[in-house]
Design an enzyme around this catalytic site. Sequence first.
Site, PDB file in Angstrom:
ATOM      1  N   THR A   1      28.918  11.696  14.238  1.00  0.00           N
ATOM      2  CA  THR A   1      29.186  11.696  15.520  1.00  0.00           C
ATOM      3  C   THR A   1      28.433  12.809  16.641  1.00  0.00           C
ATOM      4  OG1 THR A   1      31.147  11.870  17.058  1.00  0.00           O
ATOM      5  CG2 THR A   1      30.927  13.297  15.092  1.00  0.00           C
TER       6      THR A   1
ATOM      7  N   ASN B   1      30.065  13.563  19.541  1.00  0.00           N
ATOM      8  CA  ASN B   1      31.083  14.147  20.284  1.00  0.00           C
ATOM      9  C   ASN B   1      31.356  15.603  19.936  1.00  0.00           C
ATOM     10  OD1 ASN B   1      33.883  14.876  20.807  1.00  0.00           O
ATOM     11  ND2 ASN B   1      34.397  12.744  21.076  1.00  0.00           N
TER      12      ASN B   1
ATOM     13  N   ASP C   1      36.480   6.913  13.528  1.00  0.00           N
ATOM     14  CA  ASP C   1      36.755   6.046  14.651  1.00  0.00           C
ATOM     15  C   ASP C   1      38.410   6.073  15.086  1.00  0.00           C
ATOM     16  OD1 ASP C   1      35.395   4.579  16.867  1.00  0.00           O
ATOM     17  OD2 ASP C   1      36.870   2.926  16.398  1.00  0.00           O
TER      18      ASP C   1
ATOM     19  N   GLY D   1      39.907  14.568  25.452  1.00  0.00           N
ATOM     20  CA  GLY D   1      40.292  13.091  25.624  1.00  0.00           C
ATOM     21  C   GLY D   1      41.475  12.948  26.553  1.00  0.00           C
ATOM     22  N   TYR D   2      42.491  12.358  25.532  1.00  0.00           N
ATOM     23  CA  TYR D   2      43.763  12.035  26.208  1.00  0.00           C
ATOM     24  C   TYR D   2      44.969  13.057  25.846  1.00  0.00           C
ATOM     25  CZ  TYR D   2      41.713   7.619  26.575  1.00  0.00           C
ATOM     26  OH  TYR D   2      40.877   6.605  27.201  1.00  0.00           O
TER      27      TYR D   2
ATOM     28  N   HIS E   1      46.041  12.780  13.724  1.00  0.00           N
ATOM     29  CA  HIS E   1      45.398  11.626  13.225  1.00  0.00           C
ATOM     30  C   HIS E   1      44.207  12.055  12.407  1.00  0.00           C
ATOM     31  CE1 HIS E   1      43.769  12.245  16.846  1.00  0.00           C
ATOM     32  NE2 HIS E   1      42.916  11.268  17.074  1.00  0.00           N
ATOM     33  N   ARG E   2      43.054  12.716  13.074  1.00  0.00           N
ATOM     34  CA  ARG E   2      42.297  13.090  12.242  1.00  0.00           C
ATOM     35  C   ARG E   2      42.159  13.986  11.236  1.00  0.00           C
ATOM     36  NH1 ARG E   2      39.627  12.216  16.355  1.00  0.00           N
ATOM     37  NH2 ARG E   2      40.296  13.993  17.280  1.00  0.00           N
TER      38      ARG E   2
END
Length: 202
Positions: free
Chosen positions: A8, A10, A70, A154-155, A181-182
Site C-alpha cells: 500500500t 497509504n 482492501d 479517512g472516515y 477491522h484491519r
Amino acid sequence: MPTLVLATRNAGKVRELAEMLAGSGIDVRSLAEWPDLADVVEDADTFAGNATKKAVATATALGLPALADDSGLVVDALDGRPGVYSARYGGPGLTDPERCERLLAELADHGQTSSAARFRCAMALARPDGAVVLREAAWEGTVRGPRRGENGFGYDPVFEPADADGTAAQLDSPTKNRLSHRGQALALMVALLRDQPELLAD
Ligand code: IMP
C-alpha cells in the site's frame, strides 16, 4: 528474518500495519521503498478481489511475500455505499474531511442524521509463486456528525465504533489497532503465520 512487503502507498495504513507487526520477527517493508512500481488498478467489485489483486501483483513483481488490504465503509442507509469505492467517494480531489462532510450530506439527502455502518477489511497474503491466503473482518458502528477527533484517517472522525466511546478518530492508535477491522483481520493473519510460518519462507 522473513520479509513481508506491505502493498500500500497509504501512509496511514502503513503506520497502523507496521505498528501491529512490530515485534513479530518479520522484516516489514513498504511500497515507499519501491516508488517506481506501478499502482494496481482496484477494479474488483469486492474487498477480497481487490486485496487479492494488489497482493499478487506486488508479490510477483518484487519476488517477495506481500500483504495487501482492501477496506472501506459500508453504510446501511446508503445501501452499502461507499463500500469498495470509499477511497474515491465524492471524486479524486477531495480531502478526508471533505469526504466525511460529503457522506453526512448524502445521509441528510436520505433524511438521516446517522446510520448503522461498518468498516470492512479483506487482507490477502500472496507469495511470489502466486499462492494467496485471505482473511476478512468487520468493525460495527454508527456514522454520525459532526466530525470529532484528530487521530486516524479517512472516515474515522464520523464513525462511532459500537465497542468504544466517541469516534474512531478519538481513539489512541493502540486502541484503534486492537478493535478495528484491519486490526482484527491482521490478528487473524498473524495467527495464521504463527501456525504456518512456511508461508513466508523462500
Ligand atoms: P483502500 O485503500 O482501497 O482500502 O481504501 C480504503 C478507504 O476506505 C480509505 O481511503 C478510507 O477512505 C476508508 N477507510 C478504510 N479503513 C479506514 C479506517 O480505518 N478509518 C477510516 N477510513 C477508512
